[in-house]
Write an enzyme that holds these catalytic residues in place. Structure first.
Site: not given
Lengths: 493, 373
Positions: B96, B165
């Site tokens: 990322e 998450h």
């Protein structure tokens, strides 16, 4: 090339290897640029081991099409010294097809002998150098010849950079600017690399590369304006000193977090590639920056996207107080290029001619072959990390002095330029006198120049100032008008 | 009690649900009306928005993990690789920080990347590039470097995916100057706001919601047009009301609307504001609504401390303090990392009942004078 093949086959036959390992010797086992470089001398730089002591030849096939069959040195741990690297020969290829395995990523030959790749080569990757310590060209060197005009400009810029660093550092010590960071000892990397590039190449610096801006025409006054954060600063007084940026010079504004410029460079190169321009992206980092995750991502991506980027790593031995022995355990940075499938070279960063030639070649490769290239320039950080650092606390003063005097890149290049009759003592003192005057004048002018206006506080946060910021600016102006005694007098409207 | 009955009587009984008002119930009951001719899932809305913007501007490109060959981790980018090719739909390696940095670099040079995070939880690995490279660059370069980039992906809780998450990042990103933060709810929001985000020259964080991807919303012909675009910084009154203002964004808008239905049966007319834009916050709309209803309930999935509701409350106290008849109520997620077990997860997130109870509390605080007579 054929000479090398013969030699290798002789060695192969002398070896008593049990393993029928085979691979391919590729034609272009070493890469040379098409200009003035001669392959034979390059290969002599490349494989010193073969010529001297047959114990540890190094083979680095660079062609990416044989990625799955590349080989590095292997040693059995108990017999490291006498073991030889696997050599390739084209003969064995045909009758060993059964010993090939198919995996995602391509075919690999297999080996039943358990061998670990050594953590390092016995011999370090050699360093490309053209000028010796006396400024004489080493016989048989490959290099890109400079014209008198370029050479003199390079030398003058190196002197200017050296002096600018000295005087601006002093200005910080006198409290006139809040911060400064020198490039002392790395003048050759700065100027020579800049000289080898074109004005269209986009630069993403770390922060020790102001010489590139200097080469491209940034004036001493413009440098001073940024350091003082006055109204003429192109950065509108937003950044700390030395965080220069100039769109018209294709020099992306310096950003403090380390190594963030590396993946950004790949992104810009991706965009340049789509434009099909005759230009590349050149990005710099220090030895410390290569530890950042961004270094890994950038090199990996550059290789995968085949981006025209030249990564220049200034390995100057120190990351503030962290010596390179504590930064990494690899043989410097050059060996990492191969881990990503990137062509790399190690160059003497204090040799202006070598840096110039290497960058010139790297740039050409990056653009014509649309691939990334990694250049490790070895040097030494003579100055402190910045004005916030006192490096005598963690390294010996005589080490610093040695590099400052004996291995000074500016003096070395000066000797070469003088030898050609392109420079003299009079020109030296004239230049130094003139630069000193300009520097002192620039500081004086920058110091007296007005600070940036109030509207610069709120502009450029967004493309169009949003209502809340317009409101805040209005309120602030009203408040200052109502209570002028509570605010400093130097806030130009 | 009397107060409520009184309100019911004066309001004429039923809440204002006439046709023509801007109401978007989560499950459409409006299929029969000709203005709401089509239906579209949020997923299709995002996909068509991306498709149209990529078609209109060759500088727009999509990058992220699984966006290409896999058609998108949540199938948002379905068909785009086939249509636009690998140069414009990039499957990135797993980094990322890396691909965000690369996207920002590409934006520096004038391309318009749309960077997808598989969830915004993973954007934390790229936080330095989002804030220090994207948000601040225009300012720090004094306008020389603009960053027309969009960061998008699912945000907030899904179902049973645990703490790493499920976090909502609206408050974190919205606190940073230089960024714009959008949170669509319906398909119309998704289309209009994503198009606006891609066209915007500033960096935009576009917070989607995984559970909303499959929800169907009615959609008008105007929304289907490829030039359709919603303004950034404007909230939407999903349901008009006069007794209490409920602000929400993303999935919580649906919950707020359900709560409003329940409240309506009890005589409380709730005005539901779909924020759409977290930064800039539509303070004008929120304050105008509170000046009308005098009561405020903020709803969000994220953690309570320093949340979006805290900012809205401060804004209303600063600008409309005199109009408040009750303290502001904040409904947020529980102040714990999201648990996995379904029963615990349910309690850790706001539910419709929480919104109903909070609205009632806000309404009972002040007893009208006539009620005591």
């Amino acid at each position: 090339m054929p000479v090398w093949f013969t030699k290798s086959r002789t060695i192969t036959h002398h070896l008593n290897r049990k393993v029928g390992f085979m691979g391919i010797i590729h034609q272009n086992f070493w890469i040379s640029s098409s200009s003035s470089m001669q392959p034979s001398s390059l290969s002599s730089i490349f494989i010193p081991g073969i010529d001297e002591d047959h114990s540890t030849p190094h083979i680095f096939p660079f062609n990416s099409s044989i990625i799955s069959r590349f080989s590095l040195q292997r040693f059995k741990s108990t017999k490291a010294a006498s073991q030889l690297a696997q050599l390739y020969s084209t003969d064995d290829d045909d009758h060993d097809n059964s010993q090939v395995l198919d995996f995602p990523g391509g075919k690999v030959t297999y080996i039943s002998e358990m061998r670990f790749l050594s953590e390092s080569n016995v011999k370090r990757i050699p360093c490309y150098r053209v000028l010796d310590d006396n400024g004489e060209i080493i016989i048989g060197s490959d290099y890109e010849q400079l014209s008198e005009e370029i050479a003199v400009k390079m030398y003058s810029n190196m002197v200017t950079l050296q002096m600018m660093d000295t005087i601006f550092y002093e200005a910080q010590r006198q409290g006139r600017i809040s911060f400064y960071l020198t490039s002392t000892g790395e003048e050759a990397i700065n100027i020579a690399s800049a000289a080898a590039l074109s004005a269209d190449d986009i630069i993403l610096p770390q922060y020790r590369e102001p010489g590139i801006l200097l080469w491209r025409g940034f004036t001493i006054q413009e440098f001073a304006n940024q350091c003082f954060g006055n109204k003429d600063d192109y950065g509108k007084g937003r950044q700390m000193p030395i965080h220069y940026g100039s769109k018209k010079h294709n020099f992306v504004t310096i950003s403090s977090p380390i190594a963030t410029q590396l993946p950004q460079a790949v992104g810009i190169a991706y965009s340049l590639k789509m434009d099909k321009k005759d230009a590349c992206v050149v990005t710099y980092t220090g030895d410390g920056g290569t530890s950042e995750g961004d270094f890994h991502a950038a090199l990996n991506f550059a290789a995968v996207t085949e981006a025209p980027v030249v990564f220049i790593c200034r390995n100057n031995g120190w990351a503030i107080s962290t010596h390179i022995s504590e930064q990494f355990r690899s043989d410097g940075i050059v060996v990492r290029g191969r881990a990503y499938g990137i062509r790399s070279i190690r160059v003497d960063g204090n040799d202006a001619l070598a840096v110039y030639s290497a960058i010139h070649a790297a740039r050409k490769m990056a653009i014509s072959e649309q691939r990334p290239v990694l250049v490790e320039a070895l040097s030494y950080r003579v100055g402190h990390h910045s004005t916030s650092d006192d490096s005598t606390k963690y390294r010996p003063v005589d080490e610093i002095d040695y590099w400052k005097v004996e291995r000074n890149p500016v003096n070395r290049f000066r000797k070469w330029v003088e030898r050609y009759g392109w420079w003299s003592e009079e020109e030296e003192s004239e230049l130094r006198g003139s630069i000193k005057k300009q520097l002192l004048q620039a500081i004086q002018v920058a110091e007296k120049t007005e600070k940036p206006p109030l509207k610069n506080l709120f502009s450029d946060v967004y493309d169009i100032p949003p209502p809340n910021l317009r409101e805040q600016e209005k309120e602030l102006r009203e408040t200052i008008n109502r209570h002028p005694q509570d605010y400093p007098s130097d806030i130009p409207q | 009690m009397f107060g409520i009955i009184r309100q019911k009587v004066s309001a004429g009984g039923s809440p204002p649900l006439a046709f023509g008002q801007m109401i978007r119930p989560a499950v459409s009951a409006w299929r029969g009306y000709s203005a709401a001719a089509k239906q579209m899932t949020v997923r299709e809305a995002l996909n068509t928005a991306l498709d149209e913007e990529m078609s209109a501007d060759p500088k727009v490109f999509l990058m992220g993990e699984e966006v290409g060959e896999y058609q998108g981790a949540y199938k948002i980018s379905k068909g785009l690789l086939d249509k636009y090719g690998p140069e414009r739909v990039l499957d990135t390696p797993i980094t990322e920080a890396g691909f965000t940095g690369i996207g920002v670099g590409a934006a520096y040079h004038g391309l318009k990347p749309v960077v997808e995070f598989m969830t915004f939880n993973f954007s934390m690995q790229a936080m330095d590039h989002i804030i220090n490279s994207a948000a601040k660059s225009n300012y720090m370069s004094a306008g020389q470097i603009s960053v027309p980039i969009v960061f998008r992906g699912p945000n907030g809780a899904a179902a049973g995916v645990g703490a790493q998450h499920s976090q909502c990042y609206a408050a974190w990103y919205a606190s940073c100057p230089g960024l714009k933060v959008l949170a669509p709810y319906s398909s119309e929001d998704a289309r209009g706001l994503l198009k606006a985000a891609i066209r915007d020259p500033d960096p935009v964080v576009f917070l989607e919601n995984e559970l909303l991807y499959g929800e169907v919303f009615p959609i008008s012909a105007e929304v289907l047009d490829s030039s359709f675009c919603l303004p950034i910084g404007k909230a939407k009154i999903e349901r008009e009301g006069k007794d209490v203002t409920i602000t929400a964004f993303s999935k919580m808008v649906g919950y707020a609307l359900k709560a409003a239905e329940i409240l309506a049966k009890e005589g409380i007319s709730a005005e539901v504001i779909n924020l759409r834009s977290i930064r800039p916050l539509d303070r004008h709309a929120i304050n105008a609504s509170v000046r009308k209803t005098n009561r405020l309930v903020t709803v969000e999935e994220g953690f309570p401390q320093h949340g979006v509701g805290a900012e809205i409350c401060a804004s209303v106290v600063e600008e409309s303090f005199g109009y408040l008849d009750a303290p502001v109520e904040r409904i947020c997620g529980a102040d714990v990392p999201m648990p996995y077990a379904a029963n615990l997860e349910r309690i850790a997130l706001p539910q419709v009942e929480d919104i109903v109870r909070a609205s009632k509390r806000a309404c009972y605080r002040s007893v009208p004078m006539a009620a005591t007579a």
